[in-house]
Design an enzyme around this catalytic site. Structure first.
Site, PDB file in Angstrom:
ATOM      1  N   ALA A  65      48.464  58.407 -21.669  1.00 31.53           N
ATOM      2  CA  ALA A  65      48.105  58.023 -23.035  1.00 31.53           C
ATOM      3  C   ALA A  65      47.096  56.883 -22.937  1.00 31.53           C
ATOM      4  O   ALA A  65      47.012  56.194 -21.915  1.00 31.53           O
ATOM      5  CB  ALA A  65      49.345  57.584 -23.784  1.00 31.53           C
ATOM      6  N   GLY A 109      51.374  60.306 -19.672  1.00 34.70           N
ATOM      7  CA  GLY A 109      51.178  61.409 -20.615  1.00 34.70           C
ATOM      8  C   GLY A 109      50.425  62.577 -20.006  1.00 34.70           C
ATOM      9  O   GLY A 109      50.563  63.718 -20.459  1.00 34.70           O
ATOM     10  N   GLU A 112      53.032  64.507 -18.346  1.00 38.16           N
ATOM     11  CA  GLU A 112      53.866  65.096 -19.411  1.00 38.16           C
ATOM     12  C   GLU A 112      53.148  66.272 -20.081  1.00 38.16           C
ATOM     13  O   GLU A 112      53.762  67.303 -20.378  1.00 38.16           O
ATOM     14  CB  GLU A 112      54.220  64.011 -20.437  1.00 38.16           C
ATOM     15  CG  GLU A 112      55.180  62.978 -19.845  1.00 38.16           C
ATOM     16  CD  GLU A 112      55.292  61.712 -20.682  1.00 38.16           C
ATOM     17  OE1 GLU A 112      54.257  61.213 -21.172  1.00 38.16           O
ATOM     18  OE2 GLU A 112      56.419  61.216 -20.856  1.00 38.16           O
ATOM     19  N   GLU A 132      54.737  54.560 -16.342  1.00 37.89           N
ATOM     20  CA  GLU A 132      54.835  53.769 -17.576  1.00 37.89           C
ATOM     21  C   GLU A 132      55.604  52.470 -17.388  1.00 37.89           C
ATOM     22  O   GLU A 132      55.328  51.472 -18.051  1.00 37.89           O
ATOM     23  CB  GLU A 132      55.519  54.602 -18.681  1.00 37.89           C
ATOM     24  CG  GLU A 132      54.664  55.710 -19.275  1.00 37.89           C
ATOM     25  CD  GLU A 132      54.801  57.036 -18.548  1.00 37.89           C
ATOM     26  OE1 GLU A 132      55.212  57.046 -17.357  1.00 37.89           O
ATOM     27  OE2 GLU A 132      54.510  58.061 -19.172  1.00 37.89           O
TER      28      GLU A 132
HETATM   29  N1  CAA Z   1      44.143  54.546 -20.803  1.00 36.46           N
HETATM   30  C1  CAA Z   1      42.929  54.000 -21.062  1.00 36.46           C
HETATM   31  N2  CAA Z   1      41.992  53.849 -20.110  1.00 36.46           N
HETATM   32  C2  CAA Z   1      42.282  54.263 -18.867  1.00 36.46           C
HETATM   33  C3  CAA Z   1      43.520  54.843 -18.537  1.00 36.46           C
HETATM   34  C4  CAA Z   1      44.472  54.996 -19.571  1.00 36.46           C
HETATM   35  N3  CAA Z   1      45.667  55.575 -19.382  1.00 36.46           N
HETATM   36  N4  CAA Z   1      43.515  55.154 -17.219  1.00 36.46           N
HETATM   37  C5  CAA Z   1      42.314  54.779 -16.749  1.00 36.46           C
HETATM   38  N5  CAA Z   1      41.564  54.243 -17.725  1.00 36.46           N
HETATM   39  C6  CAA Z   1      40.212  53.703 -17.629  1.00 36.46           C
HETATM   40  C7  CAA Z   1      40.193  52.378 -16.890  1.00 36.46           C
HETATM   41  O1  CAA Z   1      40.514  51.302 -17.765  1.00 36.46           O
HETATM   42  C8  CAA Z   1      38.750  52.336 -16.430  1.00 36.46           C
HETATM   43  O2  CAA Z   1      37.942  51.957 -17.518  1.00 36.46           O
HETATM   44  P1  CAA Z   1      36.691  50.911 -17.276  1.00 36.46           P
HETATM   45  O3  CAA Z   1      35.779  51.626 -16.314  1.00 36.46           O
HETATM   46  O4  CAA Z   1      36.138  50.745 -18.640  1.00 36.46           O
HETATM   47  O5  CAA Z   1      37.286  49.682 -16.679  1.00 36.46           O
HETATM   48  C9  CAA Z   1      38.448  53.802 -16.114  1.00 36.46           C
HETATM   49  O6  CAA Z   1      39.425  54.567 -16.829  1.00 36.46           O
HETATM   50  C10 CAA Z   1      38.560  54.127 -14.645  1.00 36.46           C
HETATM   51  O7  CAA Z   1      39.851  53.701 -14.205  1.00 36.46           O
HETATM   52  P2  CAA Z   1      40.072  52.782 -12.916  1.00 36.46           P
HETATM   53  O8  CAA Z   1      38.884  51.890 -12.697  1.00 36.46           O
HETATM   54  O9  CAA Z   1      41.401  52.135 -13.040  1.00 36.46           O
HETATM   55  O10 CAA Z   1      40.077  53.916 -11.783  1.00 36.46           O
HETATM   56  P3  CAA Z   1      40.825  53.873 -10.384  1.00 36.46           P
HETATM   57  O11 CAA Z   1      40.327  55.070  -9.632  1.00 36.46           O
HETATM   58  O12 CAA Z   1      40.701  52.545  -9.746  1.00 36.46           O
HETATM   59  O13 CAA Z   1      42.390  54.070 -10.731  1.00 36.46           O
HETATM   60  C11 CAA Z   1      44.243  55.131 -11.868  1.00 36.46           C
HETATM   61  C12 CAA Z   1      42.811  55.277 -11.291  1.00 36.46           C
HETATM   62  C13 CAA Z   1      45.225  54.894 -10.722  1.00 36.46           C
HETATM   63  C14 CAA Z   1      44.566  56.425 -12.597  1.00 36.46           C
HETATM   64  C15 CAA Z   1      44.280  53.916 -12.832  1.00 36.46           C
HETATM   65  O14 CAA Z   1      43.208  54.033 -13.761  1.00 36.46           O
HETATM   66  C16 CAA Z   1      45.553  53.821 -13.626  1.00 36.46           C
HETATM   67  O15 CAA Z   1      46.554  53.364 -13.100  1.00 36.46           O
HETATM   68  N6  CAA Z   1      45.518  54.225 -14.907  1.00 36.46           N
HETATM   69  C17 CAA Z   1      46.665  54.093 -15.815  1.00 36.46           C
HETATM   70  C18 CAA Z   1      47.737  55.111 -15.506  1.00 36.46           C
HETATM   71  C19 CAA Z   1      48.927  54.900 -16.424  1.00 36.46           C
HETATM   72  O16 CAA Z   1      49.538  53.852 -16.436  1.00 36.46           O
HETATM   73  N7  CAA Z   1      49.249  55.916 -17.227  1.00 36.46           N
HETATM   74  C20 CAA Z   1      50.352  55.858 -18.166  1.00 36.46           C
HETATM   75  C21 CAA Z   1      49.847  55.514 -19.533  1.00 36.46           C
HETATM   76  S1  CAA Z   1      51.147  55.249 -20.716  1.00 36.46           S
HETATM   77  C22 CAA Z   1      51.638  56.784 -21.198  1.00 36.46           C
HETATM   78  O17 CAA Z   1      51.085  57.787 -20.793  1.00 36.46           O
HETATM   79  C23 CAA Z   1      52.769  56.829 -22.196  1.00 36.46           C
HETATM   80  C24 CAA Z   1      53.344  58.165 -22.391  1.00 36.46           C
HETATM   81  O18 CAA Z   1      54.339  58.510 -21.807  1.00 36.46           O
HETATM   82  C25 CAA Z   1      52.766  59.093 -23.338  1.00 36.46           C
END
Ligand code: CAA
Length: 258
Positions: A65, A109, A112, A132
Site C-alpha cells: 500500500a 499489500g 496480499e 507491515e
Molecule cells: N509506498 C510508497 N512508496 C514506496 C513504497 C510504498 N509501499 N515502496 C517503495 N516506495 C518508493 C520509495 O519511497 C522510493 O521513492 P523515492 O525514489 O521517491 O525515494 C521508491 O519507491 C524506490 O524505493 P526504494 O528506494 O526504497 O527502493 P529499494 O530497491 O532500495 O527498496 C523495497 C525496495 C525493499 C521494496 C523498499 O522500497 C521497501 O521496503 N518498500 C516498502 C515495503 C513495505 O513496507 N510495504 C508494506 C506497505 S504497508 C501495506 O501494504 C499495508 C497493507 O497491508 C495493505
C-alpha cells in the site's frame, strides 16, 4: 478507457493489467486500486475475455500500500473512509480466473493482492513478504488470513512478525506460488496458462474457481455438497456434451460457453 496508474491491453482472449507506478515500485495507492477494480470488472463483464493477468514490472509486482499516501491518516480517516476494504475487495467480485504474474517485490499489500488472485506464477526474481510490522501496523488486506492458509502458520508468523522476505524458490516449496519460471519467461508462461484457460468452457472455468474458493469458506461436507451441485449442473450445459463428444471422437472440443 484510459488509466493513469495501470496499463491495460488484451491478447487474444486474455485481459492483461500491468500495475504502472514505476517510481514508487507500484505502491498501491487509492487511485491505482480504484483503476484496478474498474479494469477487472470491465474484463469480467466482457464476453470475449476468458482470463485476466495482473502483473507489475521487473523490479516490483507491488511494494505494498502507498505508505506516503497513508502516513498521515487518522483512525477516523481509515474507519470512515473504509480504507482497504472500499476498493481492495473488488477483485473478489471477479468471477473469471485471475492470474498474478509476479517478478521482483510483492510486499505487504503487493503480496496480499497476489494472494487474492487465483494463482501466482512467479519469476525467479520474486520476493514475497509482509513487512507491515516494521511500519507499526498489521497487514490490512488479508496478510494474516490468506498467508497462513497458503504457507502454514509457522512461515506466516515468522514473515509477519519479523518482516522476513521469502524468495521464489521458498514460495514454491511452501505452496504460495503454483510455479517458478525464469524472469525472462514470466509473461510468456503466464500468457500460455491464461490462453489454455480461455480454450476451456468459460462458465465451467468460473464454476471451478467458485468451487475451489468455497473450500476456504466452508466445512468439507458443505464444500462437497456445493461441488456436487456444480458438477450436476455441468450436465445441463452444451459444453459438457461437446467436451465428452470431442473426447470420444478423438478431436479437440470447441466450447461455445453455453
Ligand atoms: N509506498 C510508497 N512508496 C514506496 C513504497 C510504498 N509501499 N515502496 C517503495 N516506495 C518508493 C520509495 O519511497 C522510493 O521513492 P523515492 O525514489 O521517491 O525515494 C521508491 O519507491 C524506490 O524505493 P526504494 O528506494 O526504497 O527502493 P529499494 O530497491 O532500495 O527498496 C523495497 C525496495 C525493499 C521494496 C523498499 O522500497 C521497501 O521496503 N518498500 C516498502 C515495503 C513495505 O513496507 N510495504 C508494506 C506497505 S504497508 C501495506 O501494504 C499495508 C497493507 O497491508 C495493505
Amino acid at each position: 478507457m484510459s488509466y493513469e496508474n495501470i496499463l491495460v491491453e488484451t491478447q487474444d482472449k486474455v485481459g492483461l493489467i500491468r500495475l504502472n507506478r514505476p517510481k514508487a515500485l507500484n505502491a498501491l495507492s487509492d487511485a491505482l486500486m480504484s483503476e484496478l477494480g474498474e479494469a477487472l470488472l470491465a474484463f469480467d463483464g466482457d464476453p470475449d475475455i476468458g482470463c485476466i493477468i495482473i502483473t507489475g514490472s521487473e523490479k516490483a509486482f507491488a511494494a505494498g500500500a502507498d505508505i506516503v499516501g497513508m502516513a498521515g491518516y487518522s483512525y477516523m480517516d481509515v474507519f470512515k473512509g473504509e480504507f482497504i476494504t472500499r476498493n481492495w475487495e473488488t477483485i473478489r467480485r471477479v468471477r473469471k480466473p485471475v492470474i498474478a504474474a509476479v517478478a521482483g517485490f510483492a510486499l505487504g499489500g503487493g503480496c496480499e493482492l497476489a494472494m487474492m488472485c487465483d494463482f501466482i506464477i512467479a519469476a525467479d526474481t520474486a520476493r514475497f513478504g509482509q513487512p507491515e510490522i516494521k511500519l507499526g501496523i498489521v497487514p490490512g488486506a488479508g496478510g494474516t488470513q490468506r498467508l497462513p492458509r497458503a504457507v502454514s502458520k509457522a512461515k506466516a508468523m515468522e514473515m509477519a512478525l519479523t518482516g522476513r522476505m521469502m524468495d521464489a524458490e521458498e514460495a514454491e516449496r511452501a505452496g504460495l506460488v503454483s510455479r517458478v519460471v525464469a524472469a525472462d519467461r514470466l509473461m510468456d508462461e503466464a500468457l500460455a496458462a491464461a490462453r489454455t484457460i480461455t480454450e476451456m468452457s468459460q462458465p465451467v472455468a468460473m464454476m471451478v474457481k467458485d468451487s475451489i474458493n468455497r473450500a476456504y469458506e466452508s466445512t468439507l461436507s458443505d464444500g462437497m455438497k456445493y461441488e456436487r451441485a456444480l458438477f450436476y449442473s455441468c450436465f445441463a450445459t452444451e459444453d459438457q456434451k461437446e467436451g465428452m463428444k470431442a473426447f470420444i471422437e478423438k478431436r479437440s472440443p470447441v466450447f461455445k460457453n453455453s
